[in-house]
Design a protein around this motif. Structure first.
Motif, PDB file in Angstrom:
ATOM      1  N   VAL A 125      44.708 -28.019  55.409  1.00 15.78           N
ATOM      2  CA  VAL A 125      43.893 -27.268  56.372  1.00 15.78           C
ATOM      3  C   VAL A 125      43.997 -25.763  56.155  1.00 15.78           C
ATOM      4  N   PRO A 126      45.223 -25.175  56.013  1.00 11.50           N
ATOM      5  CA  PRO A 126      45.278 -23.726  55.771  1.00 11.50           C
ATOM      6  C   PRO A 126      44.535 -23.309  54.502  1.00 11.50           C
ATOM      7  N   ILE A 127      44.705 -24.066  53.412  1.00 10.96           N
ATOM      8  CA  ILE A 127      44.017 -23.697  52.170  1.00 10.96           C
ATOM      9  C   ILE A 127      42.502 -23.849  52.328  1.00 10.96           C
ATOM     10  N   TYR A 128      42.082 -24.873  53.030  1.00 15.72           N
ATOM     11  CA  TYR A 128      40.645 -25.074  53.266  1.00 15.72           C
ATOM     12  C   TYR A 128      40.063 -23.905  54.061  1.00 15.72           C
ATOM     13  N   LEU A 129      40.772 -23.469  55.093  1.00 17.13           N
ATOM     14  CA  LEU A 129      40.294 -22.348  55.912  1.00 17.13           C
ATOM     15  C   LEU A 129      40.297 -21.048  55.113  1.00 17.13           C
ATOM     16  N   ILE A 130      41.316 -20.848  54.270  1.00 19.59           N
ATOM     17  CA  ILE A 130      41.345 -19.659  53.409  1.00 19.59           C
ATOM     18  C   ILE A 130      40.158 -19.678  52.456  1.00 19.59           C
ATOM     19  N   GLY A 131      39.846 -20.864  51.916  1.00 22.42           N
ATOM     20  CA  GLY A 131      38.694 -20.976  51.023  1.00 22.42           C
ATOM     21  C   GLY A 131      37.393 -20.614  51.708  1.00 22.42           C
ATOM     22  N   ILE A 132      37.252 -21.026  52.972  1.00 18.99           N
ATOM     23  CA  ILE A 132      36.038 -20.690  53.722  1.00 18.99           C
ATOM     24  C   ILE A 132      35.963 -19.183  53.984  1.00 18.99           C
ATOM     25  N   LYS A 133      37.085 -18.580  54.422  1.00 24.19           N
ATOM     26  CA  LYS A 133      37.098 -17.156  54.768  1.00 24.19           C
ATOM     27  C   LYS A 133      36.844 -16.265  53.551  1.00 24.19           C
ATOM     28  N   THR A 134      37.368 -16.673  52.387  1.00 26.23           N
ATOM     29  CA  THR A 134      37.240 -15.851  51.178  1.00 26.23           C
ATOM     30  C   THR A 134      36.003 -16.192  50.352  1.00 26.23           C
ATOM     31  N   GLY A 135      35.299 -17.232  50.737  1.00 26.97           N
ATOM     32  CA  GLY A 135      34.125 -17.629  49.978  1.00 26.97           C
ATOM     33  C   GLY A 135      34.455 -18.324  48.666  1.00 26.97           C
ATOM     34  N   LEU A 136      35.687 -18.810  48.529  1.00 27.28           N
ATOM     35  CA  LEU A 136      36.103 -19.453  47.286  1.00 27.28           C
ATOM     36  C   LEU A 136      36.020 -20.973  47.347  1.00 27.28           C
ATOM     37  N   LEU A 137      35.552 -21.490  48.479  1.00 24.52           N
ATOM     38  CA  LEU A 137      35.421 -22.933  48.591  1.00 24.52           C
ATOM     39  C   LEU A 137      34.303 -23.424  47.678  1.00 24.52           C
ATOM     40  N   ASP A 138      34.556 -24.501  46.954  1.00 24.34           N
ATOM     41  CA  ASP A 138      33.605 -25.078  45.998  1.00 24.34           C
ATOM     42  C   ASP A 138      33.244 -24.089  44.894  1.00 24.34           C
ATOM     43  N   THR A 139      34.250 -23.336  44.440  1.00 21.07           N
ATOM     44  CA  THR A 139      34.065 -22.441  43.294  1.00 21.07           C
ATOM     45  C   THR A 139      35.147 -22.722  42.260  1.00 21.07           C
ATOM     46  N   ARG A 140      34.824 -22.439  41.016  1.00 21.28           N
ATOM     47  CA  ARG A 140      35.813 -22.637  39.958  1.00 21.28           C
ATOM     48  C   ARG A 140      37.004 -21.711  40.144  1.00 21.28           C
ATOM     49  N   THR A 141      36.734 -20.492  40.580  1.00 16.58           N
ATOM     50  CA  THR A 141      37.821 -19.527  40.773  1.00 16.58           C
ATOM     51  C   THR A 141      38.824 -20.027  41.802  1.00 16.58           C
ATOM     52  N   GLY A 142      38.324 -20.518  42.918  1.00 12.09           N
ATOM     53  CA  GLY A 142      39.217 -21.012  43.954  1.00 12.09           C
ATOM     54  C   GLY A 142      40.043 -22.199  43.480  1.00 12.09           C
ATOM     55  N   LEU A 143      39.428 -23.119  42.760  1.00 13.11           N
ATOM     56  CA  LEU A 143      40.165 -24.288  42.274  1.00 13.11           C
ATOM     57  C   LEU A 143      41.170 -23.916  41.191  1.00 13.11           C
ATOM     58  N   VAL A 144      40.820 -22.964  40.337  1.00 10.90           N
ATOM     59  CA  VAL A 144      41.769 -22.516  39.318  1.00 10.90           C
ATOM     60  C   VAL A 144      43.024 -21.938  39.972  1.00 10.90           C
ATOM     61  N   ILE A 145      42.835 -21.160  41.024  1.00  7.25           N
ATOM     62  CA  ILE A 145      43.979 -20.580  41.742  1.00  7.25           C
ATOM     63  C   ILE A 145      44.847 -21.686  42.343  1.00  7.25           C
ATOM     64  N   VAL A 146      44.221 -22.660  42.988  1.00  4.68           N
ATOM     65  CA  VAL A 146      44.976 -23.749  43.625  1.00  4.68           C
ATOM     66  C   VAL A 146      45.726 -24.566  42.577  1.00  4.68           C
ATOM     67  N   LEU A 147      45.059 -24.934  41.481  1.00  2.00           N
ATOM     68  CA  LEU A 147      45.703 -25.735  40.438  1.00  2.00           C
ATOM     69  C   LEU A 147      46.828 -24.959  39.759  1.00  2.00           C
ATOM     70  N   THR A 148      46.641 -23.656  39.609  1.00  2.00           N
ATOM     71  CA  THR A 148      47.706 -22.832  39.030  1.00  2.00           C
ATOM     72  C   THR A 148      48.947 -22.850  39.909  1.00  2.00           C
ATOM     73  N   LEU A 149      48.742 -22.697  41.203  1.00  2.00           N
ATOM     74  CA  LEU A 149      49.876 -22.639  42.126  1.00  2.00           C
ATOM     75  C   LEU A 149      50.612 -23.971  42.220  1.00  2.00           C
ATOM     76  N   ILE A 150      49.882 -25.089  42.191  1.00  2.37           N
ATOM     77  CA  ILE A 150      50.568 -26.374  42.350  1.00  2.37           C
ATOM     78  C   ILE A 150      51.293 -26.784  41.075  1.00  2.37           C
ATOM     79  N   ASN A 151      50.862 -26.274  39.920  1.00  2.00           N
ATOM     80  CA  ASN A 151      51.520 -26.635  38.656  1.00  2.00           C
ATOM     81  C   ASN A 151      52.502 -25.576  38.163  1.00  2.00           C
ATOM     82  N   LEU A 152      52.513 -24.406  38.793  1.00  2.00           N
ATOM     83  CA  LEU A 152      53.386 -23.329  38.336  1.00  2.00           C
ATOM     84  C   LEU A 152      54.868 -23.709  38.351  1.00  2.00           C
ATOM     85  N   PRO A 153      55.380 -24.409  39.366  1.00  2.00           N
ATOM     86  CA  PRO A 153      56.806 -24.804  39.315  1.00  2.00           C
ATOM     87  C   PRO A 153      57.150 -25.638  38.088  1.00  2.00           C
TER      88      PRO A 153
END
Length: 276
Positions: A125-153
């Motif tokens: 929910v927080p990431i979904y709301l951030i995506g809506i507020k920043t306009g990154l929802l359903d964009t490649r940029t937004g998904l690249v950021i999310v995938l980077t963060l979840i795989n960075l560890p």
């Protein structure tokens, strides 16, 4: 003294390895098989499926109904983009943890790993709301950021393991020769760790390619990768097994080919440092 391996033991281990391999690979093999059947044949018994005729009807329907290349290029961009950004962040981070003394290094590593243990639904929910507020929802940029963060560890953990195998004296010699921090990482550390970096890259491309939870919930059409392409063939009326199998085969074929040609590198990377 090493214990001799008898021919019988070697044959037994070989047979068991083949059995385990076939059991693991069977779902993929069956998916490919169903993709060349009609819908009526695909829901039959296993013997009926094997005896029925082959057809490319499901592939033709999938090609007419969906834009495969659009989803394919989205998967390529998301996988490579998140992995490259992760390596850009992970290489200096792993270098600092491996070669700069610190009492909290292990604590930081464990904290990063603990983030992978948290259920993804807890932050949806927080990431979904951030995506809506920043306009990154359903964009490649937004998904690249999310995938980077979840795989960075995982990237940092793997690189840290590889870097710890490199003698620190080599880096000290580079410093004595006047190498700056950037030159030390670029010209000394990175070339020596290329096998480990390549293994990390390959593994994280596979993880990003197969990521379904975030890609199905943060995209609809524009940035939808192949995971969304597969999910589109599951409807409330039921599962269309032949079409779903054809879509799945088209989605997994590129990553299967990549894994096949890079399997030695992947095995070496996953077992690196396990045997001294």
């Amino acid at each position: 003294m090493a214990r001799a391996v008898t021919p019988q033991r070697k044959a037994t281990v070989t047979v068991l390895a083949w059995v385990v391999g076939l059991v693991i690979f069977f779902p993929i093999l069956w998916t490919v098989l169903l993709s060349f059947k009609t819908e009526a044949d695909a829901i039959g018994t296993p013997w009926h499926v094997l005896a029925s005729s082959w057809t490319t009807e499901a592939y033709a329907t999938v090609q007419q109904r969906s834009d495969y290349l659009h989803h394919f290029w989205n998967s390529v961009i998301l996988s490579l983009g998140s992995t490259v950004i992760g390596l850009i962040i992970g290489i200096p981070s792993a270098w600092a943890m491996a070669f700069v003394p610190g009492k909290r290094t292990k604590d930081v590593l464990m904290w990063m790993l603990s983030t992978k243990m948290m259920p993804a639904t807890g932050v949806l929910v927080p990431i979904y709301l951030i995506g809506i507020k920043t306009g990154l929802l359903d964009t490649r940029t937004g998904l690249v950021i999310v995938l980077t963060l979840i795989n960075l560890p995982i990237i940092i953990w793997m690189l840290y393991t590889y870097f710890k195998e490199i003698p620190g004296e080599i880096l000290e010699a580079a410093r004595m020769d006047g190498a700056s921090l950037w030159n030390e990482i670029r010209y000394v550390l990175t070339p020596m760790a290329i096998p480990g970096i390549a293994s990390t890259l390959l593994l994280n491309v596979i993880l990003s390619w197969n990521e379904a939870f975030w890609t199905l919930r943060l995209t609809t059409t524009n940035a939808a990768p192949l995971t969304a392409f597969i999910a589109s063939y599951s409807s409330p009326e039921g599962l269309f097994f032949a079409k779903l199998s054809a879509a799945s085969t088209l989605a997994i074929a590129p990553i299967l080919i990549l894994g096949w040609f890079s399997q030695k590198q992947l095995v070496r990377g996953l077992t690196f440092g396990a045997v001294k």
